[in-house]
Design an enzyme around this catalytic site. Structure first.
Site, short mmCIF file in Angstrom:
data_model
loop_
_atom_site.label_atom_id
_atom_site.label_comp_id
_atom_site.label_asym_id
_atom_site.label_seq_id
_atom_site.Cartn_x
_atom_site.Cartn_y
_atom_site.Cartn_z
N CYS A 84 0.81 -1.22 0.00
CA CYS A 84 0.00 0.00 0.00
C CYS A 84 0.84 1.28 0.00
O CYS A 84 0.40 2.32 -0.50
CB CYS A 84 -0.94 0.02 1.21
SG CYS A 84 -1.72 -1.57 1.57
N HIS A 88 0.02 5.18 -1.11
CA HIS A 88 -0.51 5.99 -0.01
C HIS A 88 0.58 6.56 0.88
O HIS A 88 0.28 7.33 1.80
CB HIS A 88 -1.48 5.16 0.84
CG HIS A 88 -2.63 4.64 0.03
ND1 HIS A 88 -3.64 5.45 -0.44
CD2 HIS A 88 -2.92 3.39 -0.42
CE1 HIS A 88 -4.51 4.71 -1.14
NE2 HIS A 88 -4.08 3.47 -1.15
N HIS A 407 7.38 6.04 -19.45
CA HIS A 407 8.42 5.33 -18.69
C HIS A 407 9.61 5.14 -19.62
O HIS A 407 9.73 4.12 -20.30
CB HIS A 407 7.89 3.98 -18.19
CG HIS A 407 8.80 3.37 -17.16
ND1 HIS A 407 9.99 2.77 -17.49
CD2 HIS A 407 8.71 3.32 -15.81
CE1 HIS A 407 10.59 2.35 -16.39
NE2 HIS A 407 9.83 2.68 -15.35
#
Ligand code: DHE
Length: 584
Positions: A84, A88, A407
């Site tokens: 996560c 976040h 990218h």
């Protein structure tokens, strides 16, 4: 074989930014949103693997806190850091994903959080439960975990760095001239990701010269300007310094520069060759300038500060790509979450001068144009390319890459038959390759504009590659969900780019490697020094056979398959000469 942008945008967009839309309270959780969790971008999210291993302390229990044992808290923290934190943030203050601070999570409550993690959201949160990636028990634990205050991983200052610093062979005991008959400039340093090693492979015989133990899940190799020292950085922020002049090339110094890292570089400006090295870390958010002979840590600089756009404080801006200027005694440091590029003047590190350039948030990777003057780098989650003039030390432009999630790796420089010098990037989220003009003097009307878009095999591309002596542009797609695409390479003939819709050839690299088991991905082409052959990694699971495939650049035919049981999960490859001279 020619998926157009719109189609790929539609299928791949959902995972491009895995953002937990908790701020949008009241958004109902959905049945498995299509494509979540298995899109290329969703697979390419940062995992704080080393931070995940640290022991964290369960905060003292306050009224209303969910019940959690120390062991559950530890497990949940590991899961959080690995799955996560990339979106976040380690401290849960938000990055490409929404913040998960306790004021927000507590307002939403346990059931809401549990369902959100289970089902995901159309805004980009993966459906961790219905995809089977997390068990019910893990989700229950995670929902309780984010109701508690986040643990903060330790800081890593000079004292800690010095405690890990080892000079294995001091400079005075090293040779004063090259003591072996290895053609150093032809060596290929190959990342063996899951082995935590790099392999040095001879560019002529394709034999493994030596395998070195490095940091955990080692990420990149960089060369000192002289070509004598090879530096590697592990995801665990360990730097290894390898002396290629010794009779048997050996690690002469190591240091831990933090807990999580991806970038290392050395000073390249005339008069400063091999003088300093620099490593940038994801955690703690900082970079360290080290002595180029011993890795002694000399100067640590935090990257915490205000974001470029909203000018809010960000507590954990990670250091992404670092390159060394050829025009000034400067390192060029991409700071991801604040969107700033720092030009770090190493000519007087006691009175350190840093030029801070306002760029764009979520800076990732990039490279130089063919003149070596302009640094072009992707703010990938914003679909932008930022151009820096390293001679004048200024922002030149911020260009829309016109594709989804650029990218470039270090990008590819082509002398375009119509537009003059251009630099190319592929995209993670669609099949496009954008070419931008890089010659403000010779072709002022084309400079810093997307002058052409090519269409390759599909989304999930990470790297493009060419060489000044090559007529080909190679485009990989290792994160494409289709095995035939992720196992192949698209090749454009750069002399034919004036055609209306340039065609590409497909090289079935994985098929050429003839690996019986698994579904290897083909990743990151790297030219040899002479520019007449390109090497690809055929990257299989850790317990399966992988390979390197060498392609003849003139004929586009298979030249060599390198197989060896020691080649475990090969990913990045760095030819010594091309890396030290920034040839790409
Ligand atoms: Fe990389 C370069 C970060 C996943 C292979 N990678 C970089 C750079 C950064 C970065 C910041 C630029 C370094 C520089 O120039 O100084 N990479 C990250 C991540 O945060 C990410 C998304 C997730 C993670 O948790 O690490 C990530 N990278 C990967 C992979 O999964 C790849 C494909 C396989 C691997 O080895 O892990 C991968 N990254 C590479 C390679 C380069 C790279 C081969 C150098 C390319 C070059 O040509 O210079």
């Amino acid at each position: 074989m020619r998926p157009k942008q719109a189609k790929w945008r539609a299928t791949l967009l959902s995972g491009a930014a895995i953002a937990l839309g908790l701020a949008a309270t009241g958004v109902a959780a959905e049945e498995k949103p299509e494509g979540h969790g298995d899109s290329p971008a969703a697979q390419y999210v940062y995992s704080a693997t080393t931070v995940g291993e640290i022991d964290v302390e369960l905060p003292g229990r306050k009224p209303g806190d969910p019940v959690m044992t120390q062991s559950e808290f530890n497990k949940a923290a590991t899961l959080y850091f690995e799955r996560c934190a990339g979106c976040h943030g380690v401290l849960r203050k938000g990055a490409t994903g929404k913040p998960l601070t306790t004021d927000i999570t507590r307002e939403n409550g346990f059931e809401y959080l549990r369902d959100f993690i289970t089902y995901g959201s159309p805004a980009g949160m993966p459906n961790w439960g219905t995809s089977g990636e997390m068990t019910e028990e893990e989700i229950d634990m995670m929902a309780r975990y984010i109701l508690l205050e986040p643990p903060e991983p330790p800081q890593f200052g000079l004292e800690k760095m010095k405690a890990t610093w080892q000079v294995i062979v001091p400079p005075e005991e090293r040779p004063t001239e090259k003591m072996n008959d290895i053609a150093i400039d032809k060596l290929m340093s190959v990342t063996l990701r899951d082995a935590g090693q790099v392999a040095l492979i001879d560019g002529d015989s394709y034999e493994i010269v030596k395998i070195f133990d490095t940091g955990y899940a080692v990420h990149i190799s960089r060369m000192s300007a002289s070509g004598r020292y090879l530096f590697t950085i592990g995801r665990d922020a360990k730097v290894n310094m390898i002396d290629l002049w010794m009779e048997e090339p050996s690690t002469v110094a190591t240091i831990d520069t933090g807990l999580e890292a991806r970038s290392v570089e050395t000073s390249k400006f005339e008069g400063w060759e091999d003088k300093y090295a620099i490593a940038g870390t994801y955690w703690p958010p900082q970079y360290v300038i080290m002595d180029g002979d011993t890795l002694e840590p000399l100067k640590i600089k935090s990257t915490r500060g205000m974001t470029v756009d909203t000018q809010e404080y960000h507590p954990e801006p990670r250091v992404a790509a670092i390159v060394a200027s050829h025009y000034n005694p400067e390192f060029i440091v991409n700071i991801k979450e604040t969107g700033k590029i720092q030009l770090v003047d190493y000519s007087d590190i006691e009175n350190l001068k840093v030029t801070e350039i306002e760029a764009e948030r979520f800076l990732h990777d990039g490279g130089f144009d063919s003149s070596g003057r302009y640094f072009i780098t992707a703010a990938n989650a914003r679909n932008k390319l930022v151009v820096i003039d390293t001679k004048e030390g200024k922002l030149v432009d911020i260009v829309d890459s016109q594709g989804m999630t650029p990218h470039p790796g270090r990008g590819a420089n082509i002398d375009h038959p119509e537009h003059g010098p251009v630099w190319a990037t592929s995209h993670l989220g669609d099949a496009s390759v954008s070419l931008i003009g890089t010659d403000p003097e010779g072709h002022p009307d084309k400079a810093w504009k997307v002058v052409q878009q090519l269409w390759a095999m599909g989304g999930g591309s990470l790297f493009v590659k060419t060489h000044p002596d090559s007529d080909h542009l190679y485009v990989d797609a290792p994160l494409n969900p289709a095995a035939e695409v992720s196992g192949s390479i698209a090749v454009f003939n750069t002399a034919d780019l004036t055609a209306e819709d340039p065609e590409y050839k497909v090289l079935p690299i994985a098929e050429w490697a003839a690996i019986a088991e698994g579904q290897p991905r083909v990743v990151q082409g790297e030219f040899n020094k002479q520019g007449d052959e390109i090497w690809f990694s055929v990257w299989n699971a850790k317990d399966k056979q992988s390979a390197l495939v060498v392609v003849d650049d003139k004929t586009l035919e298979l030249k060599k398959v390198i197989k060896d049981e020691r080649l475990v999960t090969p990913t990045g490859k760095f030819n010594v000469y091309n890396t030290r001279k920034d040839v790409y």
